[in-house]
Design a protein around this motif. Structure first.
Motif, mmCIF file in Angstrom:
data_model
loop_
_atom_site.group_PDB
_atom_site.id
_atom_site.type_symbol
_atom_site.label_atom_id
_atom_site.label_comp_id
_atom_site.label_asym_id
_atom_site.label_seq_id
_atom_site.Cartn_x
_atom_site.Cartn_y
_atom_site.Cartn_z
ATOM 1 N N PHE A 28 -5.702 0.762 -6.245
ATOM 2 C CA PHE A 28 -5.593 2.001 -5.463
ATOM 3 C C PHE A 28 -5.971 3.169 -6.361
ATOM 4 N N GLU B 182 0.823 -1.214 0.000
ATOM 5 C CA GLU B 182 0.000 0.000 0.000
ATOM 6 C C GLU B 182 0.860 1.269 0.000
ATOM 7 N N ALA C 215 -9.096 1.943 -1.956
ATOM 8 C CA ALA C 215 -8.279 0.727 -2.089
ATOM 9 C C ALA C 215 -9.229 -0.455 -2.089
#
Ligand code: CTP
Ligand code: CA
Length: 222
Positions: free
Chosen positions: A192, A157, A198
């Motif tokens: 994303f 992430e 997300a």
């Protein structure tokens, strides 16, 4: 999902997709490359074409056949890939799934480098252009939707979000490559988006990932 005149949501729309590795020569018989089968990018090109888009697939060296209804432009180096992408613009959407070699060799040898008693040669490397960042830069030819990939072995992430802002693209498909991904037929990705979204997609075939992404693209620009 709005249907076009033929019932397909991307009819009349154009897409440029990069796929596969790039190959950067060292000499006539050797080179630097990245790991990439091209399967995910080819599947995305196929899925966009199935939804009616006019697709230009800019491909590095892979062992895959051209999907139905897709125009393939064959390239080797990152600089060739960049030129082919620019030639395919303007387009409504760009999907940059290629594993572009970050560096090329400065001063490619014109003849084969021979092994010598003095030991191995040293290679001077220079950075390749960032095709995704160039396509994402504001301008009249910027596609309305620019999608990059991030293949990471850790901190998916954080790395994906950093790439999203550094490159200026709209979405990043984050790919955890710590498991079996290269050459495999399945993939687990997280989408994303710039607005902070997300969405993790469970492990599924690369064809399924591609179809899902193509439908998302159609929802967005169709
Ligand atoms: N990319 C590109 N041109 C490059 C390098 C990367 O278009 N010269 C694109 C890839 O196709 C991918 C995205 O940028 O969509 C992210 O690539 P990645 O290699 O993960 O990013 P880098 O910025 O090169 O960072 P690093 O390799 O250091 O993680
Ligand atoms: Ca890279």
């Amino acid at each position: 999902l709005l249907a076009g005149p033929d019932g397909r949501p991307l009819t009349g729309r154009s897409a440029v997709v990069t796929a596969g590795p790039t190959f950067e020569p060292i000499d006539p018989v050797r080179g630097l490359t990245n790991r990439s089968s091209g399967k995910q990018g080819y599947a995305i090109a196929a899925a966009l074409a199935e939804l009616g888009a006019k697709v230009t697939l800019v491909s590095g060296p892979v062992a895959l056949s051209v999907p139905a209804g897709v125009e393939r432009v064959w390239v080797e180096t990152a600089r060739e890939m960049q030129a082919a992408v620019e030639a395919a613009l303007p387009a409504d959407v760009a999907v940059m799934s290629a594993a572009v070699a970050d560096w090329r060799v400065d001063g490619v040898a014109s003849g084969k480098i021979k092994k010598a008693p003095g030991g191995p040669p040293s290679l001077a490397l220079i950075e390749n252009p960032d095709i995704l960042a160039a396509v994402s830069a504001p301008g009249p030819k910027r596609p309305g939707l620019v999608i990059g990939f991030a293949a990471e072995t850790a901190d998916l992430e954080a790395n994906a979000r950093a790439k999203l802002s550094r490159k200026g693209c709209d979405w990043i498909v984050g790919n955890d490559v710590s498991g079996e991904v290269f050459g495999a037929d399945a993939n687990a990705v997280t989408l994303f988006t710039r607005d902070g979204g997300a969405e993790a997609w469970p492990r599924q075939s690369k064809a399924e990932v591609a179809r899902k992404l193509a439908v998302r693209i159609a929802d967005h620009i169709g």
